[in-house]
Design a protein around this motif. Structure first.
Motif, short mmCIF file in Angstrom:
data_model
loop_
_atom_site.label_atom_id
_atom_site.label_comp_id
_atom_site.label_asym_id
_atom_site.label_seq_id
_atom_site.Cartn_x
_atom_site.Cartn_y
_atom_site.Cartn_z
N THR A 45 0.84 -1.20 0.00
CA THR A 45 0.00 0.00 0.00
C THR A 45 0.87 1.24 0.00
O THR A 45 0.64 2.17 -0.78
CB THR A 45 -0.93 0.00 1.23
OG1 THR A 45 -1.75 -1.16 1.19
CG2 THR A 45 -1.81 1.24 1.26
N PHE A 46 1.88 1.27 0.86
CA PHE A 46 2.77 2.41 0.91
C PHE A 46 3.46 2.61 -0.44
O PHE A 46 3.53 3.73 -0.96
CB PHE A 46 3.82 2.25 2.01
CG PHE A 46 4.89 3.30 1.99
CD1 PHE A 46 4.59 4.62 2.30
CD2 PHE A 46 6.19 2.98 1.65
CE1 PHE A 46 5.57 5.60 2.26
CE2 PHE A 46 7.18 3.95 1.61
CZ PHE A 46 6.87 5.27 1.93
N GLY A 47 3.95 1.54 -1.04
CA GLY A 47 4.63 1.66 -2.32
C GLY A 47 3.72 2.19 -3.42
O GLY A 47 4.11 3.06 -4.20
N LEU A 48 2.50 1.71 -3.46
CA LEU A 48 1.55 2.13 -4.50
C LEU A 48 1.11 3.58 -4.31
O LEU A 48 0.99 4.33 -5.29
CB LEU A 48 0.35 1.18 -4.52
CG LEU A 48 0.68 -0.23 -5.04
CD1 LEU A 48 -0.42 -1.21 -4.65
CD2 LEU A 48 0.89 -0.21 -6.55
N VAL A 49 0.86 3.98 -3.07
CA VAL A 49 0.48 5.38 -2.83
C VAL A 49 1.67 6.29 -3.10
O VAL A 49 1.50 7.41 -3.60
CB VAL A 49 -0.08 5.57 -1.40
CG1 VAL A 49 -0.34 7.03 -1.10
CG2 VAL A 49 -1.36 4.76 -1.22
N THR A 50 2.88 5.82 -2.83
CA THR A 50 4.07 6.59 -3.15
C THR A 50 4.20 6.80 -4.65
O THR A 50 4.54 7.90 -5.11
CB THR A 50 5.34 5.90 -2.59
OG1 THR A 50 5.23 5.82 -1.17
CG2 THR A 50 6.60 6.65 -2.96
N ILE A 51 3.92 5.77 -5.42
CA ILE A 51 3.95 5.90 -6.88
C ILE A 51 2.96 6.96 -7.34
O ILE A 51 3.29 7.83 -8.15
CB ILE A 51 3.66 4.53 -7.55
CG1 ILE A 51 4.85 3.60 -7.36
CG2 ILE A 51 3.32 4.70 -9.04
CD1 ILE A 51 4.58 2.16 -7.74
N SER A 52 1.74 6.92 -6.83
CA SER A 52 0.72 7.91 -7.22
C SER A 52 1.13 9.32 -6.83
O SER A 52 0.97 10.26 -7.61
CB SER A 52 -0.63 7.57 -6.59
OG SER A 52 -1.15 6.41 -7.17
N THR A 53 1.65 9.47 -5.63
CA THR A 53 2.07 10.79 -5.18
C THR A 53 3.23 11.30 -6.03
O THR A 53 3.25 12.48 -6.41
CB THR A 53 2.47 10.73 -3.69
OG1 THR A 53 1.38 10.20 -2.93
CG2 THR A 53 2.83 12.10 -3.14
N ALA A 54 4.17 10.43 -6.34
CA ALA A 54 5.31 10.82 -7.18
C ALA A 54 4.84 11.22 -8.58
O ALA A 54 5.36 12.17 -9.17
CB ALA A 54 6.32 9.69 -7.25
N ILE A 55 3.86 10.52 -9.10
CA ILE A 55 3.33 10.85 -10.44
C ILE A 55 2.69 12.23 -10.42
O ILE A 55 2.92 13.04 -11.33
CB ILE A 55 2.35 9.76 -10.93
CG1 ILE A 55 3.13 8.51 -11.33
CG2 ILE A 55 1.49 10.26 -12.10
CD1 ILE A 55 2.26 7.32 -11.65
N LEU A 56 1.88 12.53 -9.40
CA LEU A 56 1.25 13.85 -9.35
C LEU A 56 2.30 14.93 -9.16
O LEU A 56 2.23 15.99 -9.79
CB LEU A 56 0.20 13.91 -8.23
CG LEU A 56 -0.61 15.20 -8.19
CD1 LEU A 56 -1.34 15.46 -9.51
CD2 LEU A 56 -1.60 15.17 -7.04
N LEU A 57 3.29 14.70 -8.33
CA LEU A 57 4.36 15.67 -8.12
C LEU A 57 5.14 15.88 -9.41
O LEU A 57 5.45 17.02 -9.80
CB LEU A 57 5.28 15.22 -6.99
CG LEU A 57 6.34 16.20 -6.54
CD1 LEU A 57 5.71 17.52 -6.09
CD2 LEU A 57 7.15 15.61 -5.41
N TYR A 58 5.44 14.81 -10.11
CA TYR A 58 6.14 14.90 -11.40
C TYR A 58 5.29 15.69 -12.41
O TYR A 58 5.82 16.52 -13.16
CB TYR A 58 6.46 13.50 -11.93
CG TYR A 58 7.17 13.52 -13.26
CD1 TYR A 58 8.52 13.82 -13.33
CD2 TYR A 58 6.48 13.22 -14.44
CE1 TYR A 58 9.18 13.84 -14.56
CE2 TYR A 58 7.13 13.23 -15.66
CZ TYR A 58 8.48 13.55 -15.72
OH TYR A 58 9.13 13.57 -16.94
#
Length: 186
Positions: A45-58
């Motif tokens: 869960t942490f890894g997947l939410v991190t991916i989403s957050t990184a995508i929005l930040l990018y």
């Protein structure tokens, strides 16, 4: 890119619900393998939410104005610090940042090497994962930060001028971290 962020959030929701249920069933039935699987679900869960957050930040940093959130809370002339703070400038981004912080706190609780209170870990992790699932449901169906526009505007609207303040960089993350921190003792 928006689709990858949305799919990662959907998978994170599935992992959070699985993890919460597996924690409670593993603890009550004293099934160590199920509890270990639930721990892996929390990490996923942490890894997947991190991916989403990184995508929005990018998307914010690269001015991907095809994503409505980016078009509404950034522009080409927004400075780097305010592009980053654009992540929590709107409701959808704040909820995503909140979910990321909650998943991070869940990982911290999970990885602590405390012997005292160890029997409470599955129950505490279950509460954190159900709370995480609640936020992911809000993000996915109520306030999706990955909604795309039918056209790509040449520039975004930028931050509300009232949010272009150095306090915007520090204040919201500190407040959200405090709110998330209250989930742990709960």
């Amino acid at each position: 890119m928006a689709d990858v962020g949305y799919i990662a959030l959907f998978l994170a929701l599935a992992a959070a619900v699985y993890s919460a249920v597996a924690f409670i069933l593993g603890a009550r039935g004293r099934h160590q393998a199920l509890t270990d699987s639930a721990k892996n679900g929390l990490l996923a869960t942490f890894g997947l939410v991190t991916i989403s957050t990184a995508i929005l930040l990018y998307a914010l940093l690269t001015h991907n104005f095809n994503i409505a959130y980016v078009a509404n809370y950034s522009s080409r002339d927004t400075s780097l610090a305010y592009l980053i703070s654009g992540l929590w400038a709107g409701n959808a981004g704040s909820l995503l940042f909140w979910a990321w912080l909650l998943a991070l706190f869940g990982v911290i609780v999970l990885l602590q090497k405390r012997e005292r209170g160890r029997e409470l870990l599955p129950y505490a992790s279950m509460a954190i994962m159900f709370t995480e699932a609640f936020f992911l449901i809000l993000i996915l169906w109520i306030s999706n930060p990955f909604t795309t526009l039918s056209f790509t505007p040449p520039d975004g609207m930028g931050l509300n001028p009232m949010l272009e303040n150095p306090g915007m960089i520090i204040h919201p993350p500190a407040i959200l971290a405090g709110y998330v921190g209250l989930t742990v003792p709960f």
